[in-house]
Enzyme design. Structure first.
Site: not given
Ligand SMILES: *Cc1c(COP(=O)(O)O)cnc(C)c1O
Length: 373
Positions: A36, A270
């Site tokens: 993701k 800035y």
């Molecule tokens: C993002 C996510 C993960 C991954 O977690 P990590 O700590 O990056 O391994 C796992 N399960 C869900 C439901 C997530 O949203």
């Protein structure tokens, strides 16, 4: 032809990290590579192609947040299991089905909307159980009826049961995580006692894979660790993570756009927030907060040029920032600059900004080219 900023993604390191986690999992446990948020900023396409095995391998899945992310990955492999972890609006359910994406579900409205979709394809759903994170999920009391509704809905198939831990990265107190695990096991037993088979169970994120084998079941969701980053310093330093060697897979680079010499007292950037305390050489970098170089790094961030750390001077602008290279007379136009990498880690930057390494890498602008090396 060279871009003025780019992200290098190291394929060998991704493959290595994946193998490190596989060492901790039983052979029957599949890995869901959580890609993701543009694979935590590493480039979803680049990461997926780097780790995709032979087309028949069933032990690798992909986890995405949205239908759009899933659809993009579907182009790379027709067969690989892709689960949408986040919410899918009812208006996007048909797209999800068309791209053969599995869905995380927890609202009755979603199931009723699925029932109305006109397609011959079945849709496989994973029910998220609320065990104490107070995020997405079906409460224990509603669970059995909810799964029965899925079972009665033509075209939908109940494939998995999942949950997510709220505090497993805090290794000093495992009690809450273990309470969530017990609630999850109870939920699964509730269904099984009612004669409902639960084909896949998954609860583990990176920290849980390393610290708690009882959370693995037959699928483990690997996010941050795949990229060679630790979920927290506590997890990294925990004895149970000993023997796991992670290799960060991302290096973010840019080049110097201009170098100028300015007299003592000259304000930079800035707001005139910084004035140089001596005659200085200032290098202009063509990246700013739009690129994901946080404005909070104004006057305190560092980059790495020709083997040395150099300080950001003045405010970080939208597309530019300035660096003090007074003590680096050999630095010249278009020299390569490491913005994030071994020398300047995501953890170091996160500490300066009061956040976590996850946020640093995921916020690197997805429009910056990713290059697999
Ligand atoms: C993002 C996510 C993960 C991954 O977690 P990590 O700590 O990056 O391994 C796992 N399960 C869900 C439901 C997530 O949203």
């Amino acid at each position: 032809m060279r871009a003025k900023t780019w992200v290098e993604v190291n394929r060998a390191n991704l493959v290595h990290n994946l193998a490190e986690f596989r060492k901790r999992l039983a052979p029957k446990t599949a890995v869901m590579a959580v890609v993701k948020s543009n694979a935590y900023g590493h480039g979803a396409r680049e990461v997926a192609t780097s780790i995709l095995g032979p087309p028949k391998a069933d032990n690798l899945w992909f986890g995405v947040d949205s239908v759009d992310e899933g659809a993009a990955l579907r182009k790379l492999s027709r067969r690989v299991g892709i689960l949408v972890l986040g919410y899918t609006p009812r208006s996007r359910l048909l797209d999800a089905v068309r791209h053969d994406l599995r869905l995380t579900v927890y609202n009755r409205e979603t199931i009723r909307a699925l029932a109305k979709i006109k397609t011959r394809r079945r849709v496989r759903v994973h029910v998220k159980v609320e065990t104490g994170t107070t995020r997405q999920g079906v409460g224990e009391r509603d669970l059995l009826d909810f799964v029965k509704l899925i079972k009665r809905t033509p075209g939908t198939e109940f494939e998995g049961l999942s949950t997510h831990y709220a505090n497993i990265e805090d290794t000093s107190d495992r009690r809450y995580a273990m309470l969530q695990l017990r609630r999850f096991e109870y939920a699964a037993a509730l269904l099984e006692r009612a004669g409902i088979r639960v084909p896949m169970k998954h609860t583990a994120c990176t920290a849980a894979i390393l610290l708690a084998p009882e959370t693995h079941f037959n699928l483990a969701r690997l996010g941050i660790g795949l990229y060679g980053l630790w979920p927290s310093s506590m997890v990294r330093d925990d004895g149970r993570a000993r023997g796991i060697h992670l290799r960060p897979a991302l290096v973010w680079k840019t080049i110097i756009a201009q170098i100028k010499t300015v007299p003592k007292g000259t304000p930079v950037g800035y707001g005139l927030t910084d004035r140089v305390k001596r005659a200085s050489r200032i290098a202009v970098l063509p990246i700013g907060y739009w690129d994901g170089f946080d404005r909070g790094l104004s006057s305190c961030g560092e980059v790495f040029i020709r083997g040395h750390r150099r300080k950001i001077v003045g405010r970080v602008c939208m597309n530019m920032c300035m660096v003090d290279v007074t003590d680096a007379p050999r630095v010249q136009l278009e020299d390569e600059v490491i913005v994030l990498g071994r020398e300047i880690s995501a953890e170091t930057i996160a500490q300066k900004l009061g956040t976590v390494n996850y946020e640093i890498v995921t916020r690197i602008n997805p429009l910056i080219p990713r290059v697999v090396v």
